[in-house]
Design an enzyme around this catalytic site. Structure first.
Site, PDB file in Angstrom:
ATOM      1  N   TYR A  92       0.829  -1.208   0.000  1.00  0.00           N
ATOM      2  CA  TYR A  92       0.000   0.000   0.000  1.00  0.00           C
ATOM      3  C   TYR A  92       0.864   1.260   0.000  1.00  0.00           C
ATOM      4  O   TYR A  92       0.523   2.255  -0.640  1.00  0.00           O
ATOM      5  CB  TYR A  92      -0.994  -0.042   1.173  1.00  0.00           C
ATOM      6  N   HIS A 100     -15.013   0.940  -1.408  1.00  0.00           N
ATOM      7  CA  HIS A 100     -13.891   0.104  -0.943  1.00  0.00           C
ATOM      8  C   HIS A 100     -12.842   0.914  -0.178  1.00  0.00           C
ATOM      9  O   HIS A 100     -11.707   0.462   0.012  1.00  0.00           O
ATOM     10  CB  HIS A 100     -13.263  -0.637  -2.122  1.00  0.00           C
ATOM     11  N   CYS A 119      -0.198   2.212  16.206  1.00  0.00           N
ATOM     12  CA  CYS A 119      -1.232   3.150  16.673  1.00  0.00           C
ATOM     13  C   CYS A 119      -0.757   3.833  17.953  1.00  0.00           C
ATOM     14  O   CYS A 119      -0.269   3.169  18.859  1.00  0.00           O
ATOM     15  CB  CYS A 119      -2.511   2.366  16.932  1.00  0.00           C
ATOM     16  N   VAL A 162      -9.869   3.217  -4.833  1.00  0.00           N
ATOM     17  CA  VAL A 162      -9.382   3.759  -3.563  1.00  0.00           C
ATOM     18  C   VAL A 162      -8.378   4.885  -3.815  1.00  0.00           C
ATOM     19  O   VAL A 162      -7.686   5.312  -2.904  1.00  0.00           O
ATOM     20  CB  VAL A 162      -8.736   2.630  -2.720  1.00  0.00           C
ATOM     21  N   ASP A 163      -8.309   5.377  -5.073  1.00  0.00           N
ATOM     22  CA  ASP A 163      -7.267   6.347  -5.451  1.00  0.00           C
ATOM     23  C   ASP A 163      -7.656   7.812  -5.203  1.00  0.00           C
ATOM     24  O   ASP A 163      -6.822   8.697  -5.337  1.00  0.00           O
ATOM     25  CB  ASP A 163      -6.890   6.150  -6.930  1.00  0.00           C
ATOM     26  N   CYS A 190      -6.019   2.269  12.769  1.00  0.00           N
ATOM     27  CA  CYS A 190      -5.450   1.189  13.590  1.00  0.00           C
ATOM     28  C   CYS A 190      -6.205  -0.106  13.301  1.00  0.00           C
ATOM     29  O   CYS A 190      -7.442  -0.106  13.229  1.00  0.00           O
ATOM     30  CB  CYS A 190      -5.587   1.537  15.069  1.00  0.00           C
TER      31      CYS A 190
END
Ligand code: BV8
Ligand code: ZN
Length: 248
Positions: free
Chosen positions: A70, A122, A150, A106-107, A130
């Site tokens: 990612y 999505h 986190c 998701v861009d 977290c």
């Protein structure tokens, strides 16, 4: 590119429809230089199927591998701009009485192009939360050899996206289903129509009498069911369609 031909019936449908909805997939961002999910991955990721990396099991097995994938996709997004398809969809929103844009992407490029009423089914890769307590992290360190943690509970941070096997955000999904069901015209743009439940939205619209428009260079499982199949690239066909309908 010679001006594509659009049937009178499609132009009339866009003139007369009050409620229109559109579902987009990775193909709408292809002309912005982003890989689709069907395109072979490159470099380090070539030996991984996206479905295998985009899953809670993969994150459990190797959180660093998934986190880096990612991070690599966020890096690949830097400097990427929306294309004519994104801008034309933003213009549809401005010109139509009721237009709902539902995306699997998701861009974040739809919002960057000015679309307001966007349902990110999505999630969004720019957001991180977290994996344990769900707290969002606005900024985070990228430690060398481990996944950032986190600040609240010390759990691993993860991308705010929906992984395979995870349920979609309820509010967005319910609003998307309602928009599909109440639409008079439903566009399916740049999606292979394989991933559920997003792929069912076009059928939900059709079952309520909506006319279906598909834009894709390749036929998909949905193609035999659509009223208008515009075979080609969305970055070219969508701006041309907007011009054809609302030509000055
Ligand atoms: C869930 C975020 C409850 C992460 C993504 C029913 C039957 C079978 C399986 C299932 C089912 N119900 C649930 C499942 C399981 C699964 C699923 O659908 N699996 C598939 C593979 C069969 N669904 C889920 O797990 C969903 N969760 O249902 O939870 C549940 C759970 C378990 C079991 C039951 C119920 C969650 C799905 C969401 C996963 N997350 N993304 C990330 O991005 O990393 S999905 C991800 O892949 C994308 O968001 C997108 O949705 C999908 C890729 O599809 P497309 O966007 O369509 O892209 P693709 O590359 O496939 O195609 C591109 C198209 O563009 C092509 O057609 C090409 O021709 C075209 N194109 C190319 N260039 C252009 C173009 N078009 C126009 N212009 C161009 N220039
Ligand atoms: Zn936490």
């Amino acid at each position: 590119m010679i001006a594509p031909y659009f049937s009178e019936a499609l132009i009339q449908a866009l003139h007369e429809s009050k409620r229109v909805a559109a579902l987009t997939g990775a193909g709408v961002s292809q002309e912005s230089g982003l890989r689709t999910f069907r395109d072979p991955q490159t470099g380090l990721w070539a030996q991984h199927k996206p479905e295998d990396l985009a899953s809670p099991e993969a994150f459990c097995r190797d959180p660093k591998l998934v986190w880096d994938w990612y991070a690599w996709r966020r890096e690949a997004l830097k400097g990427v701009r929306p294309n004519g398809g994104h801008y034309a969809l933003a213009e549809l929103e401005r010109r139509l009485p009721a237009f709902t844009l539902i995306t699997q992407n998701v861009d974040g490029l739809h919002r960057m192009a000015g679309s307001q009423n966007v349902l990110e089914l999505h999630g969004n890769i720019q957001r991180v939360r977290c994996s344990i307590c769900g707290t969002f992290a606005e900024d985070w360190q990228e430690p060398e050899n481990e996944v950032p943690r986190c600040e609240v509970c010390g759990g691993f941070l993860r991308p705010h996206v929906v992984w395979f096997g995870e349920t979609l955000p309820r509010a967005e999904l319910e609003t998307a289903v309602e928009a599909a069901r109440s639409s008079e015209l439903f566009f399916s743009i740049g999606t292979s129509g394989i991933v559920q439940p997003a792929a069912s939205l076009a059928y939900a619209a059709r079952n309520r009498g909506a006319k279906l428009v598909e834009i894709n260079p390749e036929p998909t499982p949905l193609t035999p069911k659509v009223d208008f199949f515009l075979q080609g690239k969305s970055g070219e066909l969508l701006p041309a369609l907007v011009r054809a309908v609302w030509a000055a």
